[in-house]
Enzyme design. Structure first.
Site, short mmCIF file in Angstrom:
data_model
loop_
_atom_site.label_atom_id
_atom_site.label_comp_id
_atom_site.label_asym_id
_atom_site.label_seq_id
_atom_site.Cartn_x
_atom_site.Cartn_y
_atom_site.Cartn_z
N ASN A 87 6.61 0.80 -9.58
CA ASN A 87 5.75 0.61 -8.41
C ASN A 87 5.58 1.87 -7.58
O ASN A 87 4.52 2.07 -6.98
CB ASN A 87 6.35 -0.52 -7.55
CG ASN A 87 5.78 -0.53 -6.16
OD1 ASN A 87 4.64 -0.96 -5.94
ND2 ASN A 87 6.53 0.00 -5.19
N TYR A 157 -4.98 11.30 -8.06
CA TYR A 157 -4.58 9.88 -8.03
C TYR A 157 -5.27 9.12 -9.17
O TYR A 157 -4.62 8.36 -9.90
CB TYR A 157 -4.93 9.29 -6.66
CG TYR A 157 -4.40 7.90 -6.44
CD1 TYR A 157 -3.03 7.67 -6.35
CD2 TYR A 157 -5.27 6.81 -6.33
CE1 TYR A 157 -2.53 6.38 -6.14
CE2 TYR A 157 -4.79 5.53 -6.11
CZ TYR A 157 -3.42 5.32 -6.02
OH TYR A 157 -2.93 4.04 -5.83
N LYS A 161 -3.17 7.47 -12.38
CA LYS A 161 -3.17 6.01 -12.60
C LYS A 161 -3.83 5.67 -13.95
O LYS A 161 -3.40 4.74 -14.64
CB LYS A 161 -3.88 5.30 -11.44
CG LYS A 161 -3.10 5.36 -10.13
CD LYS A 161 -1.76 4.64 -10.24
CE LYS A 161 -0.98 4.66 -8.95
NZ LYS A 161 0.32 3.95 -9.04
N VAL A 189 -4.15 -3.19 -0.59
CA VAL A 189 -3.01 -3.83 0.08
C VAL A 189 -2.68 -3.09 1.38
O VAL A 189 -2.67 -1.85 1.41
CB VAL A 189 -1.77 -3.84 -0.85
CG1 VAL A 189 -0.71 -4.78 -0.31
CG2 VAL A 189 -2.15 -4.24 -2.28
P1 NAP Z 1 3.70 2.94 0.13
O1 NAP Z 1 3.60 1.98 1.23
O2 NAP Z 1 3.35 4.38 0.39
O3 NAP Z 1 5.19 2.86 -0.50
C1 NAP Z 1 5.54 3.72 -1.54
C2 NAP Z 1 6.92 3.37 -2.08
O4 NAP Z 1 7.20 4.34 -3.11
C3 NAP Z 1 8.01 3.49 -1.04
O5 NAP Z 1 8.98 2.48 -1.24
C4 NAP Z 1 8.60 4.87 -1.31
O6 NAP Z 1 9.99 4.86 -1.01
C5 NAP Z 1 8.39 5.03 -2.81
N1 NAP Z 1 8.26 6.44 -3.16
C6 NAP Z 1 7.28 7.29 -2.77
N2 NAP Z 1 7.56 8.53 -3.22
C7 NAP Z 1 8.72 8.44 -3.88
C8 NAP Z 1 9.53 9.40 -4.55
N3 NAP Z 1 9.21 10.70 -4.60
N4 NAP Z 1 10.68 8.99 -5.13
C9 NAP Z 1 11.05 7.69 -5.06
N5 NAP Z 1 10.32 6.74 -4.44
C10 NAP Z 1 9.18 7.13 -3.85
O7 NAP Z 1 2.78 2.52 -1.09
P2 NAP Z 1 2.18 1.09 -1.51
O8 NAP Z 1 0.83 0.97 -0.93
O9 NAP Z 1 3.18 0.03 -1.30
O10 NAP Z 1 1.95 1.36 -3.07
C11 NAP Z 1 2.79 0.83 -4.09
C12 NAP Z 1 2.08 1.08 -5.41
O11 NAP Z 1 0.83 0.39 -5.42
C13 NAP Z 1 1.76 2.55 -5.66
O12 NAP Z 1 1.96 2.86 -7.03
C14 NAP Z 1 0.28 2.64 -5.34
O13 NAP Z 1 -0.35 3.70 -6.01
C15 NAP Z 1 -0.20 1.29 -5.79
N6 NAP Z 1 -1.46 0.84 -5.17
C16 NAP Z 1 -1.51 0.60 -3.83
C17 NAP Z 1 -2.71 0.15 -3.28
C18 NAP Z 1 -2.83 -0.15 -1.83
O14 NAP Z 1 -3.95 -0.55 -1.41
N7 NAP Z 1 -1.77 -0.02 -1.02
C19 NAP Z 1 -3.84 -0.04 -4.09
C20 NAP Z 1 -3.73 0.23 -5.45
C21 NAP Z 1 -2.54 0.65 -5.98
P3 NAP Z 1 10.76 6.04 -0.23
O15 NAP Z 1 9.84 6.61 0.79
O16 NAP Z 1 11.96 5.34 0.32
O17 NAP Z 1 11.11 7.00 -1.32
#
Ligand code: NAP
Length: 251
Positions: A87, A157, A161, A189
């Site tokens: 994730n 990005y 992906k 999200v």
């Molecule tokens: P987020 O709120 O930015 O959270 C990202 C998570 O990834 C955090 O728990 C962070 O934990 C961890 N992370 C980031 N960099 C890291 C690193 N270098 N090493 C280890 N952990 C790391 O993102 P999100 O929106 O929940 O996204 C989750 C996934 O869904 C991602 O793959 C994103 O591309 C995908 N996605 C999101 C959306 C959306 O609309 N939000 C849409 C499509 C896809 P720490 O900071 O504690 O390391």
């Protein structure tokens, strides 16, 4: 009594990953969370079922070192079912090529592509090495609509992906009987990543206003809703029947 189903989950501290962790733990699934920080709230609620490793997934030497240890195989030992939820992901760098620092490109490719692929290989190897019956092993890459549609400013990005999607398609062709994989887009999200998108200048991300409007009009999915659909899909009989999927198209 050991947990029959165990999940390795990256990015379990915030956003979608924290909601996926909560869903899994609520269903009595033991979780090994990998992020740079810890999730204190879930650790307090599920002291016996959540273990955490603080690891920067952009640091591939650190990840290689961790995988050379025995934490993963010990975590998986004796499980009937093992889930890997890749994730963790990063959006940056955003902008045209000249605005992308090479260090940021390397971080994004490491977190979004190399780490998920390294973890997938390591989990499959541990499953093959486990004594007795190999576990039912399921890998989900958290993909994005950006894997399937190109957006200006998001070349890194989109490309990272798309790499996950193609990885899932090719692994599925290997036809391992006890391994299922799918690269799943989670919808749009309401997380820190969306806040980061809305904080980007129009010069770097010309489509930003579209995302401003989704937030303003209440069109963003909650992390809980997306996590619930993703976990339900991951545990379903049909998981892996398509190597790529979009949560918004699931029943
Ligand atoms: P987020 O709120 O930015 O959270 C990202 C998570 O990834 C955090 O728990 C962070 O934990 C961890 N992370 C980031 N960099 C890291 C690193 N270098 N090493 C280890 N952990 C790391 O993102 P999100 O929106 O929940 O996204 C989750 C996934 O869904 C991602 O793959 C994103 O591309 C995908 N996605 C999101 C959306 C959306 O609309 N939000 C849409 C499509 C896809 P720490 O900071 O504690 O390391």
């Amino acid at each position: 009594m050991p947990y029959p189903t165990r999940a390795i989950l990256t990015g379990h501290t915030r956003g979608l990953g924290a909601a996926i962790a909560a869903q899994l733990l609520a269903q009595d699934i033991e979780v090994l969370g990998l992020s740079r920080t810890a999730n204190a709230g879930l650790a307090a609620r599920y002291p016996g079922a959540l273990s955490q490793v603080e690891l920067d997934l952009a640091d591939l030497s650190a990840l290689t070192g961790w995988l050379a240890g025995d934490t993963l195989i010990r975590f998986m030992d004796g499980a009937q079912q093992v889930l890997l939820v890749n994730n963790a992901g990063v959006l940056a760098p955003v902008g045209g090529l000249a605005d992308q620092s090479p260090a940021q490109v390397a971080r994004a490719v490491s977190v979004n592509v190399a780490a998920p692929m390294m973890l997938a290989a390591a989990v499959a190897e541990c499953a093959a090495r486990s004594g007795g019956q190999s576990p039912d092993t399921r890998i989900v890459h958290v993909s994005s609509g950006a894997a399937r549609n190109a957006y200006p400013g998001w070349s890194i990005y989109c490309a990272t992906k798309a790499a996950l999607d193609q990885h899932a398609r090719a692994v599925a062709l290997d036809g391992s009987p006890l391994l299922r994989i799918s690269s799943v887009a989670p919808g749009v999200v309401d997380t820190d990543m969306q806040a980061e998108i809305r904080g980007t200048g129009l010069d770097r991300f010309p489509l930003r206003e579209r995302f401003d409007a989704l937030k303003r009009d209440g069109q963003l999915a909650t992390p809980e809703d997306s996590a619930c659909k993703l976990v339900q899909h991951l545990l379903s009989d049909t998981f892996g029947s398509h190597p790529t999927a979009d949560i918004r198209d699931l029943p």
